[in-house]
Design an enzyme around this catalytic site. Structure first.
Site, short mmCIF file in Angstrom:
data_model
loop_
_atom_site.label_atom_id
_atom_site.label_comp_id
_atom_site.label_asym_id
_atom_site.label_seq_id
_atom_site.Cartn_x
_atom_site.Cartn_y
_atom_site.Cartn_z
N CYS A 103 0.83 -1.22 0.00
CA CYS A 103 0.00 0.00 0.00
C CYS A 103 0.86 1.26 0.00
O CYS A 103 0.43 2.31 -0.50
CB CYS A 103 -0.90 0.02 1.24
SG CYS A 103 -1.74 -1.52 1.60
N ASP A 162 -1.87 -3.84 7.54
CA ASP A 162 -2.95 -4.58 8.19
C ASP A 162 -3.00 -6.02 7.68
O ASP A 162 -3.33 -6.94 8.43
CB ASP A 162 -4.28 -3.89 7.94
CG ASP A 162 -4.51 -2.74 8.90
OD1 ASP A 162 -3.55 -2.32 9.55
OD2 ASP A 162 -5.65 -2.26 8.99
N CYS A 195 -2.06 2.58 3.42
CA CYS A 195 -2.75 1.54 4.19
C CYS A 195 -3.75 2.15 5.17
O CYS A 195 -3.69 3.33 5.50
CB CYS A 195 -1.75 0.64 4.91
SG CYS A 195 -2.45 -0.98 5.37
N ASP A 196 -4.64 1.31 5.67
CA ASP A 196 -5.90 1.71 6.30
C ASP A 196 -5.81 2.87 7.28
O ASP A 196 -6.51 3.87 7.13
CB ASP A 196 -6.52 0.51 7.03
CG ASP A 196 -6.85 -0.62 6.08
OD1 ASP A 196 -6.51 -0.53 4.89
OD2 ASP A 196 -7.43 -1.62 6.54
N LYS A 197 -5.02 2.74 8.34
CA LYS A 197 -5.06 3.73 9.42
C LYS A 197 -4.31 5.01 9.07
O LYS A 197 -4.52 6.05 9.70
CB LYS A 197 -4.47 3.14 10.71
CG LYS A 197 -5.04 1.79 11.10
CD LYS A 197 -6.55 1.75 11.10
CE LYS A 197 -7.10 0.36 11.32
NZ LYS A 197 -6.77 -0.62 10.28
N CYS A 205 -5.37 -2.65 -0.94
CA CYS A 205 -6.21 -3.81 -1.25
C CYS A 205 -7.37 -3.42 -2.16
O CYS A 205 -8.02 -2.39 -1.98
CB CYS A 205 -6.71 -4.45 0.03
SG CYS A 205 -5.37 -5.06 1.08
N GLU A 235 -8.56 -6.32 14.06
CA GLU A 235 -9.40 -6.78 12.96
C GLU A 235 -9.32 -8.30 12.91
O GLU A 235 -8.30 -8.90 13.25
CB GLU A 235 -8.92 -6.20 11.63
CG GLU A 235 -9.20 -4.73 11.48
CD GLU A 235 -8.78 -4.20 10.12
OE1 GLU A 235 -8.21 -4.98 9.33
OE2 GLU A 235 -9.01 -3.01 9.86
N SER A 282 -12.07 -6.44 9.33
CA SER A 282 -11.45 -5.86 8.15
C SER A 282 -12.54 -5.38 7.21
O SER A 282 -13.67 -5.88 7.22
CB SER A 282 -10.61 -6.93 7.45
OG SER A 282 -10.30 -6.54 6.13
#
Length: 561
Positions: free
Chosen positions: A56, A88, A129-131, A201, A451, A477
């Site tokens: 990511c 993640d 990435c996510d956070k 993702c 998650e 997730s």
């Protein structure tokens, strides 16, 4: 050294460049090769979460150079710096996932602190990435200096047996492998092709959801969320974002002018319309908190009730982010919602224009089925709902996109950590009809709200995805699907009702009626809670212990105060 106009734009950086007393400061800048002419320009921080721990983020250093180019061409002095991020996907399914949500706060803190100390006038943030996405926007909201967010972009889907695949398919294949449905060779072949390169993702998982939400929020350039990481257009987005910050400086537009009640409602509407990740609830609540906007978990459900589900996206649907990009990206979704009166068209954005002005030339493509029109939606209400009841007085979150059975009643199978639940799944101890309860995985109890994609994917892979329900005070997730209730609050570690559930207790989860209840009287619940004792802290030193002391309820966005 500066013109009056430039001095005005240098409202903060003048603290480190102007006057005889700042000669030592300028000497430090000169040591880095900067000239007096460059120091006369407004300073624009370019913060990215580049690293080599996740696909990511692996390319964000390249994107930062394009953002710097744009800021430089506009008349600013770009100064690059970095922050952390974790993967993640790689942290999933083991103790390391406890750190993931905590990094959101660390990212926000570090980006804020550098920009504050160095006196940057404006800010470009870049994340993958996510956070790292909400963390960057939280920092901008705190600093309240002209800012633009840039998403690193989605990964392309892999191809397996002629079909698009994502990391979700690999996690689910683990469950199928456990059941003997696929061979070790097939699992390995899928593993080798599922993630073909850089980018986040591919489905409408958390990173793509938050990129979409931030575009709808007005903090990134229109049309930028869905562009793949490898696409040349993403480089151009970075250049234009660098220029946009300088434009915002001249206009005097700051993040808190953009992040308002109206823009947050727009972001929520887009999230529920695209079948987005339940993590968006946590993150939008946290962003609202940093911007000083009062937003409650109930607002998320209220907006979901009035907003149709339009985008047929994985994990509950058929398409990935690149498919959405091919038909026009998030502006197509926003235009449909705007025309139906479901967005605030007067909300301001980083272009300096309103949402309505940004979308005036967007045309809805009719020869596609990635995004449905409002008049014939996938579902008449949004894909994320908030449940309450005697098991979740403060609320919990369920993603209903692609869920066949919105109501489930069954006996509880109780586990005090993710590892025990996963072991039970692997041992085939979970049966059709069960309600899997996983507790002490909340913000304080985990700590960190792990998650649980490895667990939920294993259930799907074993063929139980539509046959069981799952509830937890932890998280899921964005790739999780099925009747899964996360963020149950209050959490077990602080004495929430989930702490007193016993094996065999009957639990009713009804997403349509927004209820999560255990079949016990209020007196029995009170009786059990009186006997309950708080467990000892799992971590007594380091970042995890510090986080557990300060983190708040998931119903408040798991913010730290």
């Amino acid at each position: 050294m500066s013109s009056n106009k430039e001095t005005t734009l240098k409202s903060r950086s003048k603290d480190v460049t102007e006057g005889p007393e700042r000669a030592p400061h300028r000497a430090m800048f000169h040591a880095m090769g900067l000239s007096d002419e460059q120091l006369s320009r407004p300073q624009i921080g370019v913060a990215s979460s580049w690293n080599e721990v996740t696909p990511c983020n692996i390319h964000l250093n390249r994107l930062a150079q394009f953002a710097k180019q744009g800021a430089r061409e506009a008349g600013g002095l770009p100064i690059e710096y970095g922050t952390i991020a974790v993967s993640d996907g790689i942290a999933m399914g083991h103790e390391g996932m406890k750190a993931s949500l905590m990094t959101r706060e660390a990212i926000a803190d570090s980006v804020e602190l550098v920009a504050f100390a160095e006196r940057f006038d404006g800010l470009v943030t870049i994340a993958g990435c996510d956070k790292s996405l909400p963390g960057m926007v939280m920092a901008s909201a705190r600093l309240n200096i002209p800012s633009v967010f840039i998403y690193g972009g989605t990964i392309m889907p892999g191809t397996f047996h002629g079909k698009d695949v994502t990391i979700q398919d690999v996690f689910e294949a683990v469950g199928a492998h456990t059941m003997g449905k696929i061979s070790s060779n097939e699992l390995k072949a899928l593993e080798n092709v599922a993630c073909p390169g850089e980018g986040s993702c591919a489905g409408m998982f958390t990173a793509n959801t938050m990129a979409s939400a931030i575009e709808a929020l007005g903090m990134s350039l229109p049309g930028s969320a869905a562009i793949p990481a490898i696409d040349e257009r993403r480089n151009r987005v970075c250049v234009e974002s660098g220029k946009a910050v300088y434009h915002l400086l001249k206009l005097g537009i700051k993040p808190r002018d953009i992040i308002t009640r109206k823009s947050l409602e727009n972001a929520i509407a887009v999230c529920v319309a695209i079948g987005g990740s339940t993590n968006s609830v946590l993150h939008l609540l946290a962003i609202a908190h940093e911007a000083g906007v009062k937003l409650k978990i109930e607002d998320y459900d209220r907006i979901s009730r009035r907003t149709p589900h339009l985008a047929d996206m994985k994990p509950g649907g058929r398409y990935v982010m690149v498919d959405l990009d091919r038909i026009g990206g998030i502006p197509v979704v926003m235009k449909e919602l705007l025309d139906a009166g479901l967005l605030h068209g007067d909300a301001l954005t980083v272009t300096g224009r309103t949402v309505k002005e940004n979308l005036k030339d967007v045309v809805f493509a009719t020869n596609q089925d990635v995004v449905h029109p409002v008049k014939s939606p996938i579902n008449p209400t949004g894909a994320i709902v908030v449940l309450k009841g005697n098991l979740s007085p403060e609320g919990c979150v369920v993603k209903v996109a692609g869920v066949k059975n919105l109501r489930h009643c069954g006996p509880a199978k109780v586990f005090n950590c993710e590892e025990d639940a996963f072991a039970a799944v692997k041992a085939r101890q979970i049966k059709a009809g069960d309600v899997v309860v996983i507790r002490y995985e909340g913000p304080k109890g985990g700590p960190g709200m792990r998650e649980m994609l490895a667990l939920t994917a294993a259930l799907v892979g074993e063929g139980l995805g539509d046959e069981v329900a799952l509830l937890t005070d932890g998280r899921f997730s964005g790739a999780t699907h099925g009747l899964m209730a996360g963020h149950v609050a209050p959490e077990a570690a602080v004495g929430g009702p989930i702490a007193i559930v016993k094996n065999g207790d009957m639990i009713v989860m009804d997403a349509a009626k927004r209820r999560l209840n255990i079949d016990l009287t209020s007196n029995e619940i009170k009786k059990r809670l009186k006997k309950w004792k708080a467990p000892k802290a799992r971590y007594t030193y380091g970042a995890l212990a510090k986080y557990a002391r300060y983190v708040q309820s998931a119903s408040k966005g798991a913010i730290c105060e």
